[in-house]
Design a protein around this motif. Structure first.
Motif, mmCIF file in Angstrom:
data_model
loop_
_atom_site.group_PDB
_atom_site.id
_atom_site.type_symbol
_atom_site.label_atom_id
_atom_site.label_comp_id
_atom_site.label_asym_id
_atom_site.label_seq_id
_atom_site.Cartn_x
_atom_site.Cartn_y
_atom_site.Cartn_z
ATOM 1 N N ALA A 112 29.991 18.686 -36.864
ATOM 2 C CA ALA A 112 29.247 19.517 -37.923
ATOM 3 C C ALA A 112 29.653 20.907 -38.270
ATOM 4 O O ALA A 112 30.733 21.363 -37.715
ATOM 5 C CB ALA A 112 28.627 20.215 -36.125
ATOM 6 N N ARG A 113 29.096 20.965 -39.551
ATOM 7 C CA ARG A 113 29.697 22.254 -40.430
ATOM 8 C C ARG A 113 29.506 24.015 -39.409
ATOM 9 O O ARG A 113 30.470 24.500 -39.941
ATOM 10 C CB ARG A 113 28.700 22.417 -40.988
ATOM 11 C CG ARG A 113 28.091 21.195 -41.881
ATOM 12 C CD ARG A 113 27.279 21.571 -43.396
ATOM 13 N NE ARG A 113 27.579 20.058 -44.208
ATOM 14 C CZ ARG A 113 27.146 20.183 -45.056
ATOM 15 N NH1 ARG A 113 26.983 21.498 -45.879
ATOM 16 N NH2 ARG A 113 26.901 19.052 -46.181
ATOM 17 N N SER A 114 28.808 24.376 -38.257
ATOM 18 C CA SER A 114 28.837 25.452 -37.723
ATOM 19 C C SER A 114 29.998 25.657 -36.381
ATOM 20 O O SER A 114 30.035 26.137 -36.130
ATOM 21 C CB SER A 114 28.019 25.800 -37.659
ATOM 22 O OG SER A 114 26.975 24.924 -36.295
ATOM 23 N N SER A 115 30.176 24.167 -36.181
ATOM 24 C CA SER A 115 32.214 24.015 -35.188
ATOM 25 C C SER A 115 33.012 24.611 -35.416
ATOM 26 O O SER A 115 33.456 24.704 -36.517
ATOM 27 C CB SER A 115 31.486 22.583 -34.854
ATOM 28 O OG SER A 115 32.545 22.058 -35.738
ATOM 29 N N ALA A 116 33.924 24.781 -34.215
ATOM 30 C CA ALA A 116 35.043 25.141 -34.011
ATOM 31 C C ALA A 116 35.884 24.218 -35.024
ATOM 32 O O ALA A 116 37.188 24.439 -35.785
ATOM 33 C CB ALA A 116 36.145 26.072 -32.742
ATOM 34 N N ALA A 117 35.750 22.413 -34.789
ATOM 35 C CA ALA A 117 36.541 21.791 -35.469
ATOM 36 C C ALA A 117 36.359 22.061 -37.001
ATOM 37 O O ALA A 117 37.447 21.542 -38.093
ATOM 38 C CB ALA A 117 36.103 20.462 -35.007
ATOM 39 N N ALA A 118 35.281 22.232 -37.722
ATOM 40 C CA ALA A 118 34.549 22.789 -39.122
ATOM 41 C C ALA A 118 35.755 23.918 -39.549
ATOM 42 O O ALA A 118 35.795 23.247 -40.912
ATOM 43 C CB ALA A 118 33.192 22.773 -39.195
ATOM 44 N N LYS A 119 35.891 24.547 -38.697
ATOM 45 C CA LYS A 119 36.235 25.792 -39.444
ATOM 46 C C LYS A 119 38.110 25.950 -39.777
ATOM 47 O O LYS A 119 38.498 26.189 -40.442
ATOM 48 C CB LYS A 119 35.945 27.464 -38.508
ATOM 49 C CG LYS A 119 34.647 27.306 -37.929
ATOM 50 C CD LYS A 119 34.451 28.757 -37.099
ATOM 51 C CE LYS A 119 33.410 29.203 -35.894
ATOM 52 N NZ LYS A 119 33.036 29.845 -35.527
ATOM 53 N N TYR A 120 38.549 25.421 -39.116
ATOM 54 C CA TYR A 120 39.412 24.889 -38.125
ATOM 55 C C TYR A 120 39.929 23.618 -39.911
ATOM 56 O O TYR A 120 40.733 23.586 -40.614
ATOM 57 C CB TYR A 120 39.894 24.612 -37.195
ATOM 58 C CG TYR A 120 41.098 23.103 -37.686
ATOM 59 C CD1 TYR A 120 42.565 23.801 -37.265
ATOM 60 C CD2 TYR A 120 41.868 21.342 -38.035
ATOM 61 C CE1 TYR A 120 44.155 22.913 -37.221
ATOM 62 C CE2 TYR A 120 43.276 21.006 -38.302
ATOM 63 C CZ TYR A 120 44.011 22.231 -37.623
ATOM 64 O OH TYR A 120 45.082 20.952 -37.445
ATOM 65 N N LEU A 121 39.202 22.603 -40.355
ATOM 66 C CA LEU A 121 38.935 22.097 -41.631
ATOM 67 C C LEU A 121 39.398 22.445 -42.452
ATOM 68 O O LEU A 121 39.502 22.123 -43.801
ATOM 69 C CB LEU A 121 38.559 20.878 -41.404
ATOM 70 C CG LEU A 121 38.695 19.448 -40.479
ATOM 71 C CD1 LEU A 121 37.727 18.679 -39.872
ATOM 72 C CD2 LEU A 121 39.460 19.462 -40.279
ATOM 73 N N THR A 122 38.286 23.811 -42.511
ATOM 74 C CA THR A 122 37.869 24.813 -43.858
ATOM 75 C C THR A 122 39.228 24.750 -44.324
ATOM 76 O O THR A 122 39.146 25.539 -45.101
ATOM 77 C CB THR A 122 36.605 25.762 -43.489
ATOM 78 O OG1 THR A 122 35.831 24.707 -43.187
ATOM 79 C CG2 THR A 122 36.341 26.213 -44.367
#
Length: 971
Positions: free
Chosen positions: A770-780
């Motif tokens: 999900a774009r709002s997830s903690a994993a997304a923040k890490y990848l961003t």
């Protein structure tokens, strides 16, 4: 091959096999010489227990397997549920979702052993290991070129499908689908010809041009999805290829070959192992709950966690409590309309009611011989859903006949039969042989089984097809929960108009927006897939269509399925209805469905519509297919096609038509449902040994993309610090030669306060990121765009992504929050944060955390990251009312203490809010099942049971989990 000490009265006899003197085996029936009592005991043991017994004799070394272990198994009737026994499986099966962290752990273990002064070359799987890359497929493209599909009945293919003219008898001269392999108009002959004519000389039959039966390349849909799969997963695929080069005893089944469970059935299964002319039974453990399918072939196998599997790969046995064995007596014959999935779900319900959790199930009775091996593997597959460890069908004449048609040569089958009879693992006709003694017997009459679907949220909630309409109405009325949606009466008939591709459609509660025909696990049975194809053929010929906004897909479990659908002539009709082959691998079941059209999503959300998905898979947890599809039903493939045509689950097939045909008449399901005779004829003609032979050759040759893929050959893996796919995990950071005493857990905060039936889907990362997830923040922060996120499954080799995805399920219900959301409270600051962010703050503050949970914590598929993730979040213990057994073992295997409230107690009865801090003191010497005292910051003291079942689990916990325990052996 070790033997008990000289002089033991239980010396096994190694002898030649009858007419095959070069073949040797342990003749367990002669254990103890002329001890007739022992031979009698062996005769009444369940067949599955006999497999455990043979393994204990063959692997008895006085250390990992002792003579007392073998004798405990032989005395199964008295020792069941009372003793732990070790078991060495013949092999291990991994799929890439769980296989990549296992192989990454092996690579990290090599690094750790080298850093500690050991020899990294010694770090190899000791057990033969097969890894199938099958879970990386995502459906980026579907229904390619459907709009340009030719009309099998003639007429203008550009007209709306409902207005097409009636079908002709001849399939002649319509335009091709712009696929260059077909050379223009051609004569297909009479559409009514028999399946035998379709399948003449099909050994080398390629995919055929729809409605022309001329060879063409792979469908554009498959090629595009394959290209995307190799593109986005190149880095992890290179790691797999490095693993196959460097590690001994590891073989990799490349992408686009098939699903792990189906490849295991069609290609990897031996039934009887033969190593240097020494024979022993095939057996397997795997990191997929569907490993149990092989029990339908008479191969003892079940799913375990990735952590336990890694230990097995390094030469340690699986340890299990000697189980009860429930005998399931099948009698009678099923209704002609009942498919394998109906039989499966009926048996699932009855065995669930019989409470077979944590037990072996073994089938016997007159009904068994009436089930094909495909039926048996379908039934065996579902045993995790009713809680059994496995469901075993002993080898019999039906099994041998099946193997004869799937590529086993006559000489091998003769040796197999002779060996299995010699060691009393061959099941004879009930009328001429004594049945084993079982812990209990459950009787099921196949004659009572009628067609069912399962849902809308759980696989165990079965609904008779003739009750589907009324049951869905009841679900709308019921309060929100395991079945209900609580829709106000005045809104239950709401209709939301929507414009899609130039036409207006109307969405209402019960409308179908996802329909997936999947031929894995439950539906690997060829008759079930052929039933879908024949139904599609009759539907197209009658003029029925599927609405274009419905996300339809056909995901065969292997090329064999596409092959027999093509050779039988039904594949083009499935394609005509939108069920285009999208690729080979797990897709819809694991949440990899392509997003619904935006207009449809908006309409569903605008009207708060209970939209439905129907799929022929095994998992239908709410929100798994798509976050806006709230009701999901498991159904047989032909019913998936039927419901897709109907467009809604609010239909009574007996009294309401599916639609209107070319002639204006109403078409009912009974008008197009294929008869059992039709199915048997097509199956006999199309599912033949040549298909298995050709596919086995294809598996061994690999594919062009895989063969050209480059990979390093160094002993140690060259970790790329910039990689977002493969990262060296931190499990071995504290590797030491000697264990330490269990450390107390002091002043721990509760990270999550959960209720009952928390599944591994809630815990473990799965599906898209999900774009709002903690994993997304890490990848961003790593420079990736959302388009490049890929799925959690693809990134299981990166612990940073997986830790952030733990407890990130949108349906997670944390009592601290009060509504479904992947959030929790960080109590020192009072902030509401993502679960990872709160856990990260706790770790930076040096505060340990625990989890409070209700009953059946850890239900669902076995997932190693459901244990690894919480461990890396800093979770030291889970305190629950009860556990799913495999997940409980995984917690111990990673170093988390599983604690259980005393019977009758839970947080509510103890007055716990979860906002307290908890202190847990472990004594210097732990013992199985001991009680621990827990003290809270409010001064309350209560007791809980430490769920360590044996000394092995205690030892693993002391060493910090099985990974560190195994790694120390190389030092």
């Amino acid at each position: 091959l070790a033997l008990p000490p000289p002089g033991s009265p239980y010396q096994p006899v190694i002898e030649a096999l009858g007419n095959y003197p070069q073949k040797k085996f342990y003749n367990v029936s002669k254990l103890g010489g002329a001890n007739r009592l022992l031979c009698f005991t062996l005769d009444v043991l369940p067949y599955s227990i006999r497999v455990l017994f043979e393994s204990s004799i063959r692997n008895c070394d006085g250390f990992l397997v002792k003579e007392t272990d073998a004798m405990n198994i032989l005395d199964w009737k008295m020792k069941q549920n009372n003793v732990e026994v070790p078991f060495f499986p013949a092999r291990v099966v991994l799929q890439d979702f769980t296989g990549i962290p296992a192989m990454v752990d092996f690579a990290a273990m090599r690094e750790a052993v080298r850093n500690a002064g050991g020899d990294p070359v010694k770090v190899n799987p000791a057990c033969p290991t097969d890894l199938t890359v099958d879970h990386s497929l995502q459906i980026d493209f579907s229904k390619c070129a459907i709009q340009n599909a030719p009309n099998p009945g003639g007429g203008d293919s550009q007209k709306p499908m409902a207005k097409l003219s009636p079908p002709r008898v001849q399939l002649r001269k319509p335009p091709c689908r712009a696929q260059t392999g077909c050379k223009g108009p051609c004569s297909a002959g009479d559409s009514s010809r028999s399946p035998g004519q379709f399948s003449a000389q099909i050994e080398n039959t390629p995919l055929l041009c729809p409605f022309h039966l001329q060879p063409v390349p792979e469908p554009e849909t498959v090629l595009k999805n394959q290209e995307m799969e190799f593109g986005r997963n190149r880095e992890r695929l290179q790691f797999f290829k490095w693993s196959s080069k460097v590690f001994k005893n590891v073989s990799i089944i490349p992408p686009e070959t098939g699903m792990a469970h189906q490849v295991n059935l069609e290609y990897l299964s031996r039934v009887v192992f033969e190593v240097k002319d020494f024979l022993y039974p095939d057996s397997v453990v795997g990191t997929d709950s569907h490993t149990t399918m092989v029990n339908g072939l008479g191969i003892l196998g079940w799913g375990v966690g990735g952590i336990e599997t890694e230990a097995v790969m390094l030469g340690m046995p699986v340890t299990l409590t000697l189980p009860e064995v429930v005998g399931c007596e099948l009698t009678g014959t099923a209704s002609p309309l009942a498919t394998s999935i109906d039989i499966v779900l009926s048996i699932t319900k009855q065995l669930r009611q019989a409470d077979v959790a944590g037990k072996f199930v073994e089938f016997f009775g007159s009904g068994v011989s009436q089930l094909s091996v495909a039926d048996r593997t379908t039934i065996a597959n579902m045993c995790p859903e009713y809680g059994a460890i496995l469901s075993f069908f002993p080898v019999d004449n039906v099994t041998l006949n099946h193997l004869k048609h799937t590529g086993f040569d006559k000489a091998k089958l003769e040796v197999m039969e002779a060996y299995l009879k010699a060691v009393k693992l061959f099941r004879h006709d009930e009328s001429s042989s004594r049945e084993p003694e079982y812990s209990q017997v459950v009787q099921i009459s196949l004659s009572s089984i009628v067609p069912y679907v399962s849902g809308p949220k759980r696989s165990q909630d079965r609904v008779a097809v003739n009750n589907m309409k009324s049951d869905f109405q009841a679900c709308l009325n019921e309060k929100s929960g395991v079945k209900g949606f609580q829709i106000p009466a005045e809104k239950q008939n709401d209709i939301v108009p929507v414009q899609y591709e130039g036409n207006e459609y109307k969405l209402s509660h019960g409308c179908i927006v996802v329909a997936a025909v999947i031929s894995c696990t439950n539906n690997c049975n060829p008759s079930v897939m052929l039933a879908a194809g024949l139904l599609a053929k009759k539907a197209v010929e009658a003029g029925l269509v599927v609405k274009p906004y419905i996300r339809t897909s056909l995901s065969p479990g292997s090329g064999m399925v596409t092959h027999y659908l093509s050779s039988s002539g039904v594949l083009p009709y499935l394609s005509k209805l939108g069920f285009e082959v999208v690729g080979y691998g797990c897709s819809t079941c694991v949440g990899n469905t392509a997003p619904l059209p935006e207009a449809i999503r908006n309409a569903i959300k605008q009207g708060d519509i209970i939209a439905c998905g129907v799929l022929s898979g095994t998992k239908n947890f709410e929100g798994r297919l798509c976050d806006c599809v709230r009701a999901n039903y498991l159904a047989s493939p032909p019913l998936v096609v039927a419901y897709a045509i109907a467009g809604t689950v609010r239909i009574d097939f007996e009294t309401e038509p599916l639609g209107t045909g070319f002639d204006g008449k109403s078409i009912y399901l009974r008008d197009i449902w294929p008869t059992r005779r039709e199915l048997h004829t097509v199956e006999e003609e199309c599912v033949i040994s040549s298909m298995f032979k050709e596919l086995k050759e294809k598996m061994e040759k690999g594919n062009k993309r895989w063969n050209l893929l480059e990979a390093p050959e160094s002993i140690l893996f060259p970790w790329d610090l910039k990689s977002t796919y493969i990262r060296c995990p931190s499990f071995f950071d504290k590797l030491a030669k000697e264990p330490v005493s269990p450390q107390p857990i002091e002043n721990a905060h509760v990270l999550l306060y959960l209720g009952d039936s928390v599944t591994t889907d809630h815990i473990s990362p799965a599906g898209s990121i999900a774009r709002s997830s903690a994993a997304a923040k890490y990848l961003t922060n790593k420079g990736l765009t959302p388009r490049e996120f890929n799925s959690y499954g693809a990134r299981r080799g990166n612990d940073a992504v997986m830790t952030r995805g733990t407890f990130a399920n949108i349906k997670l219900l944390n009592k601290f929050i009060g509504k479904p959301a992947p959030k929790t409270i960080h109590f020192p600051s009072g902030q509401t944060l993502d679960v990872f962010e709160a856990a990260d703050l706790y770790q930076k503050e040096g505060i340990p955390v625990i989890i409070l949970a209700g009953k059946k914590y850890g239900l669902g598929s076995s997932r190693d990251w459901a244990a690894k993730g919480p461990f890396l979040l800093g979770v030291k213990a889970v305190l629950a009312e009860s556990y799913e057994k495999v997940h409980k073992s995984q917690l111990i295997g990673i170093g988390i203490a599983p604690l259980q409230f005393l019977p009758g107690e839970n947080p509510s009865t103890l007055g716990l809010t979860g906002r307290e801090q908890f202190s847990i003191l472990f004594p210097p010497e732990l013992s199985p099942g001991m009680t621990l005292d827990i003290k809270t910051s409010t001064g309350k003291v209560f007791s809980a049971i430490a769920l360590f079942e044996n000394d092995v689990e205690i030892t693993l916990y002391k060493y910090g989990g099985s990974l560190n325990f195994v790694a120390r052996r190389f030092l």
